[in-house]
Design an enzyme around this catalytic site. Structure first.
Site, PDB file in Angstrom:
ATOM      1  CE1 TYR A   1      92.232-106.828  39.845  1.00 21.37           C
ATOM      2  CE2 TYR A   1      90.868-107.914  41.493  1.00 21.37           C
ATOM      3  CZ  TYR A   1      92.084-107.758  40.863  1.00 21.37           C
ATOM      4  OH  TYR A   1      93.148-108.550  41.246  1.00 21.37           O
TER       5      TYR A   1
ATOM      6  CG  ASP B   1      98.935-106.330  33.664  1.00 19.26           C
ATOM      7  OD1 ASP B   1      99.064-106.860  32.544  1.00 19.26           O
ATOM      8  OD2 ASP B   1      99.003-106.971  34.714  1.00 19.26           O
TER       9      ASP B   1
ATOM     10  CB  ALA C   1     111.041-119.933  36.378  1.00 17.92           C
TER      11      ALA C   1
ATOM     12  CG  ASP D   1     102.356 -90.909  -6.441  1.00 15.73           C
ATOM     13  OD1 ASP D   1     102.286 -91.576  -7.483  1.00 15.73           O
ATOM     14  OD2 ASP D   1     102.016 -91.344  -5.321  1.00 15.73           O
TER      15      ASP D   1
END
Length: 737
Positions: free
Chosen positions: A88, A142, A388, A508
């Site tokens: 971490y 995350d 914000a 093909d």
């Protein structure tokens, strides 16, 4: 009801231990809040680290912690102090965090930390494996768990996995610096749906996938060998009503019940009613641009002295990663700048900056949002920035001005704010002046638009949209599985074909009977393929037709002495076994010279690309080019060619890393129908991997067996993963019955 797992580094609860007592309280945060309603809609379980090292607990206390977490539908991934330090504090926050935020000067490349990161991701995978009963959907969150999706997918291939990255994804030029870049990308691609905050991050990720791993990308879908991964952007919202309603409630409180923060703001405003409060709230992190913000505010005071006694900057810096050197150094620098500005511009009664180095309870934050007229949010790089949005949600009367960095993900959906470059002091200072002078009706007009958008796309809508997309991905996987050539369907086809006395195989070549090579000339048929085709052709009940975009001379060299029917250049030339080549219909090649110069221009501009000339077509190959450059040049070339070929009766065909210009109306479907018209067949099998083979699949009679090689969308009845599966099927069809 299906089970649903939510995985994150930390659980959405706080554990408080006092003696032998264990108390669990809900965490306050965007992710925890957003997933709460979602988790209640499912039989869900949240897996993550509790923040407690159980190795230091007594047996009885550990049992109490487990029971307390169980009541909250949580499971702990126990991490030791060393693991927390290396995984971490180490790799997650000293390697991934600075690199993904473009702070390469702070990135540490420590093998020990990388190994710990892998071990902890595996530890998460092991705990998940123990809780997989009835689980059909997993959502991982995350940058701490970038390797986890692949670890789960390898063990549980049928589970649907979503992954959301809450921080930016850097451009390829930065990401390529990471020594373990391929492992990180491959780990993320274990997910079936990858979510990012903005299209820019999505685009950067797909660019890295294309250039590092070479996978084809179709709009927002990555074509992997055995499955398709969808990539999309989901801008994270907030709990709008929580902030808006709390602000309304705060305004209604009596003087006695108001918070100390609100009392102090109101008292100051009574003394100095002309004061404009500028709010700055952020974690003390180098990505948040606090230094630049303070320098810009200092510049504002210097350039606009008439406002020195009319503004107060309320600076709330929340402590973050206190033990990390860069953060300690930054704290010292912030303290120094605040001291310098206050020392220079303070008066006996007024201080330009109110500086708080601490976190504040929710009600105090709402009071600051609601009372301060201006918010100054200037991160130098931020995945989203919910502050914000919280500021706007708390403006109950519509007044207030948001100044927002263009480097924050939120700026992409909050264009009504004053958008600034966080590195431009003069621009920020001018924005502060504009905010102070902005008329109230303009403030309300801007904020009304923002509030409607934020209320509509809140945290629950974000989570629901992601999960709906995850369900769509699951449905697409099921649609693919419905067409997948299983053992039973393969046996059915073999029985059906071998029961016929008149069979024809349209095959093909590149990507269907053999793999792709950087140089097409190197994709020669091997002995195994020759033997397989010979075995098919030897049966008098079978007709083998090789139908390809290859040129006539190459197929003549490889198969000229074979008893196969050959169709080349997508249906221009035709040759029955032992006979001469003939054109299926008359064509003109006088157009080549006018097109060749344009193709040569793109060869010069695209290293590794080259032109292949066929009898009646020109092909631009870019398989050996840089994947990103080749892809972009192909788009440019198609745009340019569209106008050039419009009046020449030509068409553009895009194959696998090729752009081919050829005569209009010539395709494999028309060529195959001419073969069948000359001699019909009872049973038809057609196999191809390219979109040019879709003409073949669509034009064949309804009873034909059509098989697509690869993961791309198709009208074919069946899908196989690769050319090896095609060979295996043909081996079974080489029957003598």
């Amino acid at each position: 009801m299906s089970r649903f797992l939510i995985i994150s580094n930390r659980l959405p609860v706080q554990i408080n231990i006092s003696g032998e007592n264990v108390e669990v309280t809900p965490s306050v945060g965007g992710l925890a809040t957003g997933m709460m309603s979602v988790s209640q809609s499912f039989d869900s379980l949240w897996i993550g680290w509790s923040g407690v090292d159980k190795n230091k607990l007594s047996g009885s206390l550990e049992e109490k912690v487990n029971k307390a977490l169980q009541k909250e539908e949580c499971v702990d991934v126990n991490l030791t102090e060393e693991e927390v330090e290396l995984y971490y504090e180490g790799f997650s926050n000293k390697t991934i965090w600075p690199l993904f935020h473009y702070f390469t000067q702070f990135v540490k490349y420590e093998e020990e930390q990388w190994q710990a990161y892998k071990r902890v991701n595996q530890k998460f995978a092991d705990v998940i494996a123990e809780n997989m009963d009835g689980v059909d959907k997993i959502w991982i969150h995350d940058y701490h768990l970038l390797l986890l999706p692949q670890m789960i997918k390898e063990k549980f291939p049928d589970v649907t996995i979503g992954f959301f990255l809450h921080i930016p994804f850097p451009s390829y030029e930065l990401f390529r610096i990471l020594p373990w870049r391929n492992e990180i990308i491959e780990g993320m691609l274990g997910a079936d749906l990858l979510g990012f905050h903005t299209f820019d991050y999505e685009r950067h990720f797909m660019s890295s996938v294309r250039r590092l791993l070479g996978y084809d990308i179709n709009i927002n879908e990555i074509n992997m060998p055995k499955r398709i991964v969808k990539v999309d952007n989901f801008p994270m919202g907030i709990d709008y009503n929580k902030f808006h309603d709390s602000a309304l409630e705060s305004q209604k409180r009596s003087v006695r019940d108001k918070s100390e923060v609100r009392k102090e703001l109101e008292r100051y405003y009574l003394l100095y009613p002309e004061t404009k409060f500028i709010l700055s709230i952020d974690r003390l992190d180098y990505t948040k641009g606090l230094i630049n913000r303070l320098q810009a505010f200092e510049y504002f005071l210097q350039e606009y002295p008439e406002y020195r006694d009319k503004v107060t900057l309320v600076l709330l810096a929340v402590p973050s990663r206190i033990g990390v050197d860069q953060y300690q150094q930054m704290k010292s620098e912030v303290d120094e700048i605040v001291g310098r500005i206050n020392g220079e511009y303070s008066t006996i009664n007024r201080t330009p900056i109110w500086y708080f180095y601490r976190s504040m309870p929710f009600e105090n934050l709402v009071d600051l949002y609601n009372y301060c007229e201006i918010a100054l949010i200037t991160p130098v790089r931020d995945g989203m920035n919910l502050v914000a949005k919280e500021f706007i949600a708390s403006k109950t009367d519509g007044r207030g001005v948001l100044i927002l960095s263009e480097m924050a993900g939120a700026s992409k959906e909050m264009s009504e704010a004053l958008i600034i470059n966080p590195n431009d002091k003069a621009q920020i200072a001018a924005a502060i002046k504009k905010a102070i002078e902005m008329p109230l009706d303009e403030q309300i007009e801007r904020n009304t638009i923002l509030q409607k958008r934020l209320k509509r796309y809140d945290i629950e809508k974000w989570a629901t949209d992601f999960l709906n997309s995850l369900d769509e991905v699951r449905q697409n996987e099921q649609n693919y599985l419905a067409k997948k050539l299983t053992t039973s369907s393969k046996n059915k086809i073999v029985k059906e074909v071998c029961g016929s006395d008149n069979r024809i195989f349209f095959l093909d070549y590149d990507g269907t009977l053999t793999g792709f090579e950087d140089n097409p000339k190197h994709a020669r048929p091997d002995k195994e393929l020759y033997d397989l085709l010979d075995a098919l052709a030897k049966n008098p009940k079978n007709r083998v037709v090789l139908i390809s975009g290859r040129d006539r001379d190459t197929f003549e060299e490889w198969f000229g002495d074979k008893p196969y029917t050959l169709i080349v250049e997508h249906g221009v030339w035709y040759r029955s076994a032992g006979k001469d080549w003939e054109m299926i219909e008359p064509l003109d090649d006088s157009w080549k010279e006018s097109i060749r110069s344009a193709l040569e221009f793109y060869v010069d501009r695209t290293p590794g690309s080259f032109i292949e000339e066929k009898n009646y077509s020109l092909v631009w190959h870019y398989r050996k080019s840089d994947p990103e450059l080749g892809h972009n040049r192909a788009i440019e070339l198609k745009d340019e060619m569209t106008s050039l070929v419009a009046n020449l009766n030509l068409e553009i065909m895009e194959g696998n890393k090729v752009i081919e210009i050829k005569n209009r109306g010539i395709n494999k479907g028309r060529a195959a129908l001419k073969v069948l018209h000359a001699k019909p067949a009872d049973k038809i099998v057609a196999v191809g991997d390219d979109w040019t083979d879709e003409f073949l699949f669509s034009d064949l009679p309804s009873g034909a067996i059509s098989i697509k090689v690869g993961m791309a969308k198709t009208i074919a009845g069946y899908k196989v993963e690769n050319y090896e599966e095609v060979r295996d099927l043909l081996q079974k069809l080489a029957c003598d019955k």
